[in-house]
Scaffold this active site. Sequence first.
Site, PDB file in Angstrom:
ATOM      1  N   GLY A 247      43.993  54.217  36.678  1.00  0.00           N
ATOM      2  CA  GLY A 247      42.752  54.280  37.438  1.00  0.00           C
ATOM      3  C   GLY A 247      41.487  54.560  36.669  1.00  0.00           C
ATOM      4  N   GLY A 286      45.687  50.259  33.730  1.00  0.00           N
ATOM      5  CA  GLY A 286      45.638  48.797  33.771  1.00  0.00           C
ATOM      6  C   GLY A 286      44.267  48.324  33.309  1.00  0.00           C
ATOM      7  NE  ARG A 323      37.350  43.865  39.636  1.00  0.00           N
ATOM      8  CZ  ARG A 323      36.210  44.477  39.494  1.00  0.00           C
ATOM      9  NH1 ARG A 323      35.199  43.891  38.880  1.00  0.00           N
ATOM     10  NH2 ARG A 323      36.050  45.695  39.940  1.00  0.00           N
ATOM     11  CB  CYS A 354      32.960  25.024  50.652  1.00  0.00           C
ATOM     12  SG  CYS A 354      32.925  23.539  49.661  1.00  0.00           S
ATOM     13  CE1 TYR A 382      44.403  45.172  39.160  1.00  0.00           C
ATOM     14  CE2 TYR A 382      42.713  46.287  37.868  1.00  0.00           C
ATOM     15  CZ  TYR A 382      43.959  46.277  38.464  1.00  0.00           C
ATOM     16  OH  TYR A 382      44.766  47.378  38.334  1.00  0.00           O
TER      17      TYR A 382
HETATM   18  C1  LIG Z   1      47.038  49.322  40.131  1.00  0.00           C
HETATM   19  C2  LIG Z   1      47.852  50.485  39.748  1.00  0.00           C
HETATM   20  C3  LIG Z   1      47.658  51.105  38.514  1.00  0.00           C
HETATM   21  C4  LIG Z   1      46.589  50.686  37.550  1.00  0.00           C
HETATM   22  O1  LIG Z   1      45.295  50.925  38.010  1.00  0.00           O
HETATM   23  P1  LIG Z   1      44.033  50.672  37.053  1.00  0.00           P
HETATM   24  O2  LIG Z   1      42.880  51.051  37.869  1.00  0.00           O
HETATM   25  O3  LIG Z   1      44.042  49.218  36.708  1.00  0.00           O
HETATM   26  O4  LIG Z   1      44.217  51.529  35.848  1.00  0.00           O
HETATM   27  C5  LIG Z   1      48.498  52.139  38.184  1.00  0.00           C
HETATM   28  N1  LIG Z   1      49.474  52.576  39.017  1.00  0.00           N
HETATM   29  C6  LIG Z   1      49.673  52.003  40.215  1.00  0.00           C
HETATM   30  C7  LIG Z   1      50.758  52.502  41.094  1.00  0.00           C
HETATM   31  C8  LIG Z   1      48.878  50.941  40.625  1.00  0.00           C
HETATM   32  O5  LIG Z   1      49.077  50.384  41.812  1.00  0.00           O
END
Ligand SMILES: *Cc1c(COP(=O)(O)O)cnc(C)c1O
Length: 426
Positions: A247, A286, A323, A354, A382
Amino acid sequence: MNASLPGFPFFHYHQDQLYLEQVDIAALAAQYGTPLYVYSKAALLHAVSSYQQALAHTPSHLVCYAVKANSSLAILQTLAQAGCGFDIVSGGELQRVLTAGAKANTVVFSGVGKTRAEMHQALKAGIKCFNVESLQELDVLASVAKEAGTQAPVSLRINPDVDAKTHPYISTGLENNKFGIAYKQALAAYQHAASLPDLRIVGIDCHIGSQITEASPYLDTVNRLLALIQQIESHGIHLEHIDLGGGLGITYHDETPPTPTNLYQPLIERLHAHGLQSRELLVEPGRSIVGNAGALITQVLYLKPGAHKNFCIVDAAMNDLARPAMYEAYHEIVELKRHTDLPAAPYDVVGPVCESSDWLGYDRQLRVQAGDFLAVLSAGAYGMTMSSNYNSRTRAAEILVDGKSVHLIRKRETVTDLYAHEQLLP
Ligand SMILES: *Cc1c(COP(=O)(O)O)cnc(C)c1O
């Protein structure tokens, strides 16, 4: 002129042309066409090592890259070779990481809706653990493990009920989100899991949201988890690992998120203070691994002056990068060639799809003419994974740059690829 792009250290201008590492991006656009995703291998490795350094002083840790941010095989391969484990959310992602060379025992499986088939697949592969998100899932997993004649390693995803202070669509740690087991039910859920002989409890997990740019929600989370861990362990249930989720945010515009070291140092100190420093620490980043390693390259098709605003119509669209349409997300947009002779003008940068939601950036000052290329920055996470074939648009090609070397890691789709599984009526 040569210049760096503040916030995007792997991109720079060399003689007014935008480079990624040592590669002139306009040359890639000319050779491979647009829309085109380009990624920097050095940026990926830098991001991974910043996590590994942040956790270096823990006795054992694993950086489980969240595959859904970008699941291209060559990216997964690069991260596996750099020592990452993986956080997956489907059987498809499991197959991808194994194909890319990951060891199954570095894989954790998250998600609120795992199917029995996916559980079987993951048990057979021998993953590190299931991050279980509900009481019913515990029972189903136990029954699948029994069928498979094995024990399933489980960690419960706890919803700590903290506000991650991010966009509501990417906030996951509040009581009214669909994710995780409610904090108040957590102890009972662990006791239930401990009573099921086909499960083996290995850890505790949380993930409170995405694009988090402050440390305080993480501190709140860890404080909540620590209190819970003490309760759980006082009931004789031992937790081998603590998974703090992912996150951490990135710079899209002017955000200044903490570095992994600044984020995790105080959290690790809290673990020490509670005598939990010997536990394995997992994280699931991520976006902060791939987000700023990539850009979406697009060509300007038309400039269209309007009554109130000018449109810059480009060949990339919401199907390539969802996004902005989905979260009103901001992405920096820069010219691949810096024209000093053209006047800057404000444009809405929009795609050919469109839908009025098909935009990439509003009110951007650009010096452009038709035929020029633009880079939509921070598109590594993403981006490709959320792309679609809406409007029968073929998905973009992907390039990984490594120093001077260029690797085509995904060919552009063809239209026949799009209808390969369709059939006309007899
Ligand atoms: C999406 C997700 C992440 C990664 O989140 P980021 O914001 O991309 O770092 C980690 N753990 C879980 C369970 C997720 O669903």
